[in-house]
Scaffold this active site. Sequence first.
Site, PDB file in Angstrom:
ATOM      1  N   SER A  24      42.172 -60.999  52.790  1.00  0.00           N
ATOM      2  CA  SER A  24      43.001 -62.179  52.556  1.00  0.00           C
ATOM      3  C   SER A  24      44.479 -61.845  52.734  1.00  0.00           C
ATOM      4  CB  SER A  24      42.766 -62.717  51.141  1.00  0.00           C
ATOM      5  OG  SER A  24      43.799 -63.605  50.750  1.00  0.00           O
ATOM      6  N   GLU A  25      45.144 -62.539  53.653  1.00  0.00           N
ATOM      7  CA  GLU A  25      46.572 -62.300  53.890  1.00  0.00           C
ATOM      8  C   GLU A  25      47.391 -62.594  52.634  1.00  0.00           C
ATOM      9  OE1 GLU A  25      49.846 -63.563  57.268  1.00  0.00           O
ATOM     10  OE2 GLU A  25      48.477 -65.089  56.486  1.00  0.00           O
ATOM     11  N   ILE A 115      32.150 -50.010  43.311  1.00  0.00           N
ATOM     12  CA  ILE A 115      32.264 -50.842  42.114  1.00  0.00           C
ATOM     13  C   ILE A 115      31.083 -51.815  42.118  1.00  0.00           C
ATOM     14  CG2 ILE A 115      33.708 -52.415  40.795  1.00  0.00           C
ATOM     15  CD1 ILE A 115      34.940 -49.624  41.325  1.00  0.00           C
ATOM     16  N   SER A 116      30.195 -51.675  41.141  1.00  0.00           N
ATOM     17  CA  SER A 116      29.015 -52.534  41.089  1.00  0.00           C
ATOM     18  C   SER A 116      29.065 -53.441  39.859  1.00  0.00           C
ATOM     19  CB  SER A 116      27.736 -51.689  41.105  1.00  0.00           C
ATOM     20  OG  SER A 116      26.608 -52.513  41.354  1.00  0.00           O
ATOM     21  N   LYS A 119      25.054 -57.732  37.390  1.00  0.00           N
ATOM     22  CA  LYS A 119      24.218 -58.725  38.080  1.00  0.00           C
ATOM     23  C   LYS A 119      23.286 -58.084  39.108  1.00  0.00           C
ATOM     24  CE  LYS A 119      27.369 -62.554  37.242  1.00  0.00           C
ATOM     25  NZ  LYS A 119      28.142 -61.809  36.225  1.00  0.00           N
ATOM     26  N   LYS A 131      24.402 -56.811  45.835  1.00  0.00           N
ATOM     27  CA  LYS A 131      25.061 -55.666  45.190  1.00  0.00           C
ATOM     28  C   LYS A 131      24.047 -54.581  44.845  1.00  0.00           C
ATOM     29  CE  LYS A 131      28.845 -55.187  44.070  1.00  0.00           C
ATOM     30  NZ  LYS A 131      29.964 -54.510  44.765  1.00  0.00           N
ATOM     31  N   VAL A 173      35.554 -66.789  32.958  1.00  0.00           N
ATOM     32  CA  VAL A 173      35.596 -67.964  32.083  1.00  0.00           C
ATOM     33  C   VAL A 173      36.927 -68.123  31.358  1.00  0.00           C
ATOM     34  CG1 VAL A 173      33.118 -68.074  31.718  1.00  0.00           C
ATOM     35  CG2 VAL A 173      34.510 -66.688  30.174  1.00  0.00           C
TER      36      VAL A 173
END
Length: 336
Positions: A24-25, A115-116, A119, A131, A173
């Site tokens: 993402s720029e 990095i996991s 979930k 993942k 959240v």
Amino acid sequence: SIGSELCKQIIKLSPSRIVLLELSELALFQIEKELKSIINKSTIIKCYLGDACDKNLLRHIFKTNSIDIVFHAAAYKHVPIVEMNPLIGIKNNVFSTKALCEISKELNISKVILISTDKAVRPTNIMGASKRLAELIVQVHANDKEENSINSLPKTKFSMVRFGNVLNSSGSVVPIFKEQISNGGPITITHPDIIRYFMTIEEAAQLVIQASKLTLGGDLFVLDMGSPVKIIELAEQMITLSGLKLKNKSNKEGDIEIVFTGLRPGEKLYEELLIDAECLKTSHPLIFRALEKSIKPEKLWENLDKLEIAVKNHDHKESIELLSDLVPDWERNIKL
């Protein structure tokens, strides 16, 4: 969120160079600006705009910058969005991991840390299954008996760090509840009994860095997330801390109401951190080492090749079937 926080924490350790790869720029612009405001004179920052699935780009970046350690935090993580866009979720989460492992091994990078997420444990959604497959890719590379090169240099140490939800990370959240409270409510929760493990983003990043120091190769580190939190209790606390009152049947004059919307596709009532292993202690009281089942390399590579072709061809049915075969613990509920 984790990637940017890792950068902030690593800069405090005065590395000679810190290299960022971001798709993402806008995100790259924002984190570069933030890092330059806290950087010390001895650290060089290099920022690259690009895709972590691009092996040629990875090879160029790693060679140009003499990389020692790779933290792989690039993933699409929002369960409902990935559930609606399964092929791009698989492409990004799975094949960026495959590309990073292959180039790191080729160039004899010292350490690769994935990095996991919790979930990935008995997943019920595409994000978790992708993942988990990323974990399996790292495990197979870690268990590869071949040396990294013909010069018999030390093998790259591949490891994973698995943890639960991070407070104030993008899409979590807490910022959602803050926005809903500031708008006068209601707070929306999917189910009254839903629970989650939480950790601050600073603590998560610091523990990931410390776990990288502990790695022997092939490690699956699990962070101590403390006790699980009921989301409804978190919402009630946030209402109170905002100086407002909960609006419900017993207090109709309250300020903020809580509304239950029903579990989203692929969403669990609770998350787990282990599949079939027990935790072993490490020298750090909040970091544990788990030894979990892997997958036979020949099955992984054969089906990964098929999965890559299916994803490129936008073959939804074949992609889901192959992912399900590679991650048999996945409780599939997606329509083919």
